[in-house]
Design an enzyme around this catalytic site. Structure first.
Site, short mmCIF file in Angstrom:
data_model
loop_
_atom_site.label_atom_id
_atom_site.label_comp_id
_atom_site.label_asym_id
_atom_site.label_seq_id
_atom_site.Cartn_x
_atom_site.Cartn_y
_atom_site.Cartn_z
N ASP A 285 0.82 -1.22 0.00
CA ASP A 285 0.00 0.00 0.00
C ASP A 285 0.85 1.26 0.00
OD1 ASP A 285 -2.51 -1.36 0.10
OD2 ASP A 285 -2.18 -1.75 2.22
N SER B 102 -2.11 -9.84 3.20
CA SER B 102 -2.02 -8.57 3.91
C SER B 102 -1.53 -8.88 5.32
CB SER B 102 -3.40 -7.89 3.97
OG SER B 102 -3.34 -6.70 4.72
N ARG C 172 -1.27 0.97 16.49
CA ARG C 172 -1.69 2.10 15.67
C ARG C 172 -1.70 3.44 16.41
NH1 ARG C 172 0.17 -0.75 12.26
NH2 ARG C 172 -1.03 -1.70 10.58
N ASP D 241 -8.06 -0.05 10.90
CA ASP D 241 -6.88 0.79 11.10
C ASP D 241 -7.10 2.24 10.70
OD1 ASP D 241 -5.27 -1.06 12.29
OD2 ASP D 241 -4.17 -1.61 10.49
#
Length: 405
Positions: free
Chosen positions: A18, A179, A98, A127
């Protein structure tokens, strides 16, 4: 957001699929803006190798690598572990990382005078919420760019197409295009064959598991590990004094060796859909088990039961990106109070994916062998009769009233 006003963007950069394509995409779609890449080191190890060269080669002006490992462990992992917070069998590895990373992102954005912060989270996931709520906490006026909510790319295959067209090197192929999210606490796997809940994960396939082995490949002999805690915080492993981070790393090694902490979950995402993922949390699973065993002898019944209820709320707050909220802070204050007596030692046996309790010791233990014994003691069993009469009085009265009717 006025795109013309965006001259400098700070990007949460991992070097994965990404974020690798986001750098050129930003420059193409935001007036050739300056892109400053920021990678938060939360223990992803070799994933940081060659990151600066890659970021600059794809168009970033610079790369910051923030060492957040101690902050992540002490400020996020340990408070979550002490709370006993688990979200649907998930030990919150990505969820805790995060807000820690986002805090570092904002610090760099403010330092650099950035016009916006960008992340590579999809519009389907949790996220995006975790990053953006943390950014709003530290920089409420900061514009946020989320390419997955803007661009025409619809899949990871199309992302690979974009990368190939722009000459961006990738470590993955279309066949290994899971992922993943990795840090010192866990590794998550999503996508590809895991999207079909009828498929068994390929645990024994080389390269699938990264933090350990399948229980089938684990040693045939068990191994003991002894942990010590002070006020709920791990302080030693097998008699060797450690910091909490060192304890986790050592337990990762031991747990991975014995196939500990592999979980296959279909979880309920915040955005409303169910998602299937495989998590590796070898050291964390051992740590939770040991901490729970110690609490079983140190906490009184009422406190333990109330703490177990609150653990669900704590887990949901963390999972849903609400780390920087008054409620989370208030629950942490309660948890810290409960941990004042959680000091002692726990021995566990590790064997082919299993964690077997092998002993618990604490000077604060509320367990009394003299009282609980089946042998002779000073406990007067006749006392139970009066207790039962009073405890059962409401039941007796109700029965008498119903009988009269």
């Amino acid at each position: 957001m006025n795109k013309d006003s965006i001259k400098k963007v700070v990007l949460a950069y991992s070097g994965g699929l990404d974020t690798s394509i986001i750098i050129p995409w930003l420059k193409e779609n935001y007036n050739n803006c300056e892109v400053i890449a920021v990678s938060g080191n939360v223990g992803q190890a070799d994933e940081l190798d060659g990151l600066e060269e890659k970021a600059k080669k794809t168009g970033a002006s610079k790369l910051y690598v923030l060492d957040l490992t101690d902050e992540y462990v002490n400020g996020y992992i340990i408070p979550t572990m002490k709370a006993g917070a688990v979200y649907e069998d998930y030990l919150l590895g990505t969820s805790t990382a995060r807000p820690c990373i986002a805090k570092g992102l904002v610090e760099i954005a403010l330092k650099e005078g950035a016009d916006a912060i960008c992340h590579g989270c999809t519009g389907k996931g949790n996220d995006q919420v975790r990053f953006e709520l943390a950014i709003k906490h530290f920089a409420p006026g900061m514009p946020i760019i989320a390419p997955w909510r803007e661009w025409s790319i619809k899949s990871r295959d199309e992302e690979i197409d974009y990368a190939e067209a722009h000459g961006i090197p990738l470590k993955i192929t279309r066949e290994t295009n899971y992922s993943k999210d990795k840090n010192l606490w866990h590794l998550s796997h999503e996508g590809l064959d895991l999207e079909d809940t009828g498929n068994e994960p390929t645990y024994e396939k080389a390269g699938f598991l990264e933090m350990g082995v399948s229980p089938l490949q684990a040693p045939d002999e068990p191994e003991y590990v002894t942990l010590e805690f002070e006020q709920g915080v791990p302080t030693s492993v097998n008699g060797v004094k450690t910091t909490p981070k060192e304890a986790i790393l050592k337990l990762n090694e031991l747990g991975g060796k014995h196939g500990i902490g592999i979980t296959d979950i279909v979880e309920n995402r915040l955005v409303g859909m169910k998602c299937r993922g495989v998590y590796e949390t070898p050291g964390g699973t051992i740590l939770y088990k040991a901490h729970e065993a110690l609490e079983s002898v140190c906490l009184d019944k009422a406190t333990m039961h109330e703490k177990q209820k609150i653990a669900i709320t704590f887990a949901e707050l963390v999972y849903n990106g609400q780390w920087f909220t008054p409620l989370r802070e208030a629950i942490s204050a309660f948890v810290d109070k409960t941990q004042e007596c959680v000091t002692g030692k726990v021995k566990l046996k590790l064997y082919k994916g299993n964690i077997i309790k092998a002993g618990v010791w604490s000077e604060n233990s509320l367990y009394s062998e003299e009282i609980a014994t089946f042998g002779e003691s000073d406990y007067d069993q006749k006392d139970a009769a009066g207790f039962i009469n009073l405890y059962g009085l409401p039941i007796k009265v109700k029965a008498l009233v119903d009988g009269k009717k």
